[in-house]
Design an enzyme around this catalytic site. Structure first.
Site, PDB file in Angstrom:
ATOM      1  N   ASP A   7       0.845  -1.196   0.000  1.00 38.44           N
ATOM      2  CA  ASP A   7       0.000   0.000   0.000  1.00 38.44           C
ATOM      3  C   ASP A   7       0.881   1.247   0.000  1.00 38.44           C
ATOM      4  OD1 ASP A   7      -1.717   2.069   0.628  1.00 38.44           O
ATOM      5  OD2 ASP A   7      -2.654   1.036   2.320  1.00 38.44           O
ATOM      6  N   ILE A   8       0.735   2.065  -1.018  1.00 34.53           N
ATOM      7  CA  ILE A   8       1.603   3.239  -1.172  1.00 34.53           C
ATOM      8  C   ILE A   8       1.397   4.263  -0.044  1.00 34.53           C
ATOM      9  CG2 ILE A   8       0.105   4.700  -2.627  1.00 34.53           C
ATOM     10  CD1 ILE A   8       2.648   5.061  -4.473  1.00 34.53           C
ATOM     11  N   ASN A  21      -7.546  12.141 -10.938  1.00 37.43           N
ATOM     12  CA  ASN A  21      -8.318  12.532 -12.126  1.00 37.43           C
ATOM     13  C   ASN A  21      -8.171  14.045 -12.306  1.00 37.43           C
ATOM     14  OD1 ASN A  21     -10.488  13.955 -10.642  1.00 37.43           O
ATOM     15  ND2 ASN A  21     -10.929  11.904  -9.876  1.00 37.43           N
ATOM     16  N   GLY A  29      -9.959   3.964  -5.958  1.00 39.74           N
ATOM     17  CA  GLY A  29      -8.628   3.400  -6.196  1.00 39.74           C
ATOM     18  C   GLY A  29      -7.573   4.017  -5.299  1.00 39.74           C
ATOM     19  N   VAL A  30      -6.384   4.177  -5.846  1.00 41.29           N
ATOM     20  CA  VAL A  30      -5.267   4.697  -5.055  1.00 41.29           C
ATOM     21  C   VAL A  30      -5.533   6.153  -4.649  1.00 41.29           C
ATOM     22  CG1 VAL A  30      -3.791   5.445  -6.999  1.00 41.29           C
ATOM     23  CG2 VAL A  30      -2.746   4.688  -4.877  1.00 41.29           C
ATOM     24  N   ASP A  31      -6.228   6.884  -5.487  1.00 39.56           N
ATOM     25  CA  ASP A  31      -6.584   8.283  -5.210  1.00 39.56           C
ATOM     26  C   ASP A  31      -7.417   8.367  -3.920  1.00 39.56           C
ATOM     27  OD1 ASP A  31      -6.921  11.002  -5.618  1.00 39.56           O
ATOM     28  OD2 ASP A  31      -8.351  10.795  -7.279  1.00 39.56           O
ATOM     29  N   SER A 114      -2.752   4.540 -14.192  1.00 37.76           N
ATOM     30  CA  SER A 114      -3.710   4.228 -15.280  1.00 37.76           C
ATOM     31  C   SER A 114      -4.095   2.752 -15.402  1.00 37.76           C
ATOM     32  CB  SER A 114      -3.203   4.700 -16.660  1.00 37.76           C
ATOM     33  OG  SER A 114      -3.419   6.078 -16.845  1.00 37.76           O
ATOM     34  N   GLY A 116      -5.626   0.733 -13.347  1.00 39.15           N
ATOM     35  CA  GLY A 116      -6.811   0.280 -12.617  1.00 39.15           C
ATOM     36  C   GLY A 116      -8.062   0.692 -13.368  1.00 39.15           C
ATOM     37  N   TYR A 118      -8.616   3.177 -15.170  1.00 36.29           N
ATOM     38  CA  TYR A 118      -8.357   3.698 -16.517  1.00 36.29           C
ATOM     39  C   TYR A 118      -7.930   2.612 -17.518  1.00 36.29           C
ATOM     40  CZ  TYR A 118      -8.971   8.583 -15.004  1.00 36.29           C
ATOM     41  OH  TYR A 118      -9.473   9.774 -14.544  1.00 36.29           O
TER      42      TYR A 118
HETATM   43  N1  AR6 Z   1      -1.409   1.571  -2.998  1.00 34.32           N
HETATM   44  C1  AR6 Z   1      -0.803   1.316  -4.185  1.00 34.32           C
HETATM   45  N2  AR6 Z   1      -1.471   1.043  -5.320  1.00 34.32           N
HETATM   46  C2  AR6 Z   1      -2.826   1.033  -5.250  1.00 34.32           C
HETATM   47  C3  AR6 Z   1      -3.546   1.306  -4.059  1.00 34.32           C
HETATM   48  C4  AR6 Z   1      -2.777   1.582  -2.901  1.00 34.32           C
HETATM   49  N3  AR6 Z   1      -3.344   1.861  -1.716  1.00 34.32           N
HETATM   50  N4  AR6 Z   1      -4.871   1.210  -4.334  1.00 34.32           N
HETATM   51  C5  AR6 Z   1      -4.992   0.882  -5.640  1.00 34.32           C
HETATM   52  N5  AR6 Z   1      -3.759   0.767  -6.192  1.00 34.32           N
HETATM   53  P1  AR6 Z   1      -6.436   3.273  -9.986  1.00 34.32           P
HETATM   54  P2  AR6 Z   1      -6.120   4.750 -12.521  1.00 34.32           P
HETATM   55  C6  AR6 Z   1      -3.373   0.426  -7.582  1.00 34.32           C
HETATM   56  O1  AR6 Z   1      -7.738   2.729 -10.431  1.00 34.32           O
HETATM   57  O2  AR6 Z   1      -6.267   3.509 -13.302  1.00 34.32           O
HETATM   58  C7  AR6 Z   1      -9.517   7.174  -9.434  1.00 34.32           C
HETATM   59  O3  AR6 Z   1     -10.884   7.181  -9.164  1.00 34.32           O
HETATM   60  C8  AR6 Z   1      -4.346  -0.325  -8.441  1.00 34.32           C
HETATM   61  O4  AR6 Z   1      -4.346  -1.715  -8.113  1.00 34.32           O
HETATM   62  O5  AR6 Z   1      -6.315   3.768  -8.588  1.00 34.32           O
HETATM   63  O6  AR6 Z   1      -5.003   5.697 -12.872  1.00 34.32           O
HETATM   64  C9  AR6 Z   1      -9.017   8.524  -9.884  1.00 34.32           C
HETATM   65  O7  AR6 Z   1      -9.686   9.579  -9.241  1.00 34.32           O
HETATM   66  C10 AR6 Z   1      -3.768  -0.059  -9.822  1.00 34.32           C
HETATM   67  O8  AR6 Z   1      -2.691  -0.966 -10.081  1.00 34.32           O
HETATM   68  O9  AR6 Z   1      -5.969   4.524 -10.937  1.00 34.32           O
HETATM   69  C11 AR6 Z   1      -9.293   8.486 -11.354  1.00 34.32           C
HETATM   70  O10 AR6 Z   1     -10.633   8.808 -11.628  1.00 34.32           O
HETATM   71  C12 AR6 Z   1      -3.173   1.344  -9.701  1.00 34.32           C
HETATM   72  O11 AR6 Z   1      -3.146   1.627  -8.295  1.00 34.32           O
HETATM   73  C13 AR6 Z   1      -9.053   7.050 -11.727  1.00 34.32           C
HETATM   74  O12 AR6 Z   1      -9.285   6.307 -10.534  1.00 34.32           O
HETATM   75  C14 AR6 Z   1      -3.959   2.421 -10.400  1.00 34.32           C
HETATM   76  O13 AR6 Z   1      -5.343   2.155 -10.284  1.00 34.32           O
HETATM   77  C15 AR6 Z   1      -7.623   6.816 -12.138  1.00 34.32           C
HETATM   78  O14 AR6 Z   1      -7.495   5.512 -12.632  1.00 34.32           O
END
Ligand code: AR6
Length: 167
Positions: A7-8, A21, A29-31, A114, A116, A118
């Site tokens: 977990d970052i 976003n 997600g991570v955001d 991107s 997840g 995206y």
């Molecule tokens: N620590 C590290 N990596 C993580 C964590 C965490 N706690 N949680 C998820 N990931 P995503 P995107 C990974 O969907 O595709 C948001 O709603 C996850 O498994 O978070 O860039 C934004 O507001 C994946 O490998 O981001 C945007 O609307 C990676 O992080 C949209 O999602 C990215 O997944 C951005 O989509």
């Protein structure tokens, strides 16, 4: 360059990168995880930034995170690969690395931007991430440590295969 599975939001580094976003006001997600862990002061600072374009990056403080700073970047949505996705994702990594070098950060951690919500294919994204970070490291000589923080086993294994080609 190194890889971590986890977990970052738990990493005690100079800066973590957020896969945000264009509103910069939070999401899932991570955001979502970063905003929850940093606390509500983060969204207050983000509001003052007036959003972020796809491929760009903006810096905030880390608030309640162990990381001192957050670099928010907006990756492209994958739409088949012929809509400039590669160049936009490259720009995300380049800009984050440039901010880290300019601010003289020693340690920087990236999520798999991107890949997840995206829907960017994980293997193509990972190859690009490692290539761009390697180029930037050669150019700037810093940050000293670049961590690819994978949240899932699949991404971790992809990075494990790619990284030895660059180190
Ligand atoms: N620590 C590290 N990596 C993580 C964590 C965490 N706690 N949680 C998820 N990931 P995503 P995107 C990974 O969907 O595709 C948001 O709603 C996850 O498994 O978070 O860039 C934004 O507001 C994946 O490998 O981001 C945007 O609307 C990676 O992080 C949209 O999602 C990215 O997944 C951005 O989509």
């Amino acid at each position: 360059m190194e890889i971590i599975l986890g977990d970052i939001t738990k990493l005690k580094v100079d800066a973590i990168v957020n896969a945000a976003n264009t509103s910069l006001l939070g999401g899932s997600g991570v955001d979502g995880a970063i905003h929850r862990a940093a606390g509500s002061e983060l969204v207050d600072e983000c509001r003052s930034l007036a959003g972020c374009k796809v491929g760009d990056a903006k810096l905030t403080k880390g608030y309640r995170l162990p990381a001192r700073f957050i670099i928010h970047t907006v990756g492209p949505v994958w739409r088949g690969g012929s809509h400039g996705e590669q160049e936009l994702l490259a720009q995300c990594y380049r800009k984050c690395m440039q901010i880290a070098a300019d601010k003289e950060f020693d340690t920087l951690a990236f999520p798999c931007i991107s890949t997840g919500i995206y829907r960017y294919p994980k293997d193509i994204a990972a190859k690009l991430a490692v290539k761009i970070c390697s180029e930037q490291l050669q150019k700037n000589g810093r940050p000293q440590r670049v961590i690819f923080c994978c949240y899932d086993q699949e991404n971790y294994e992809i990075y494990e295969k790619i990284l030895p080609e660059y180190t």
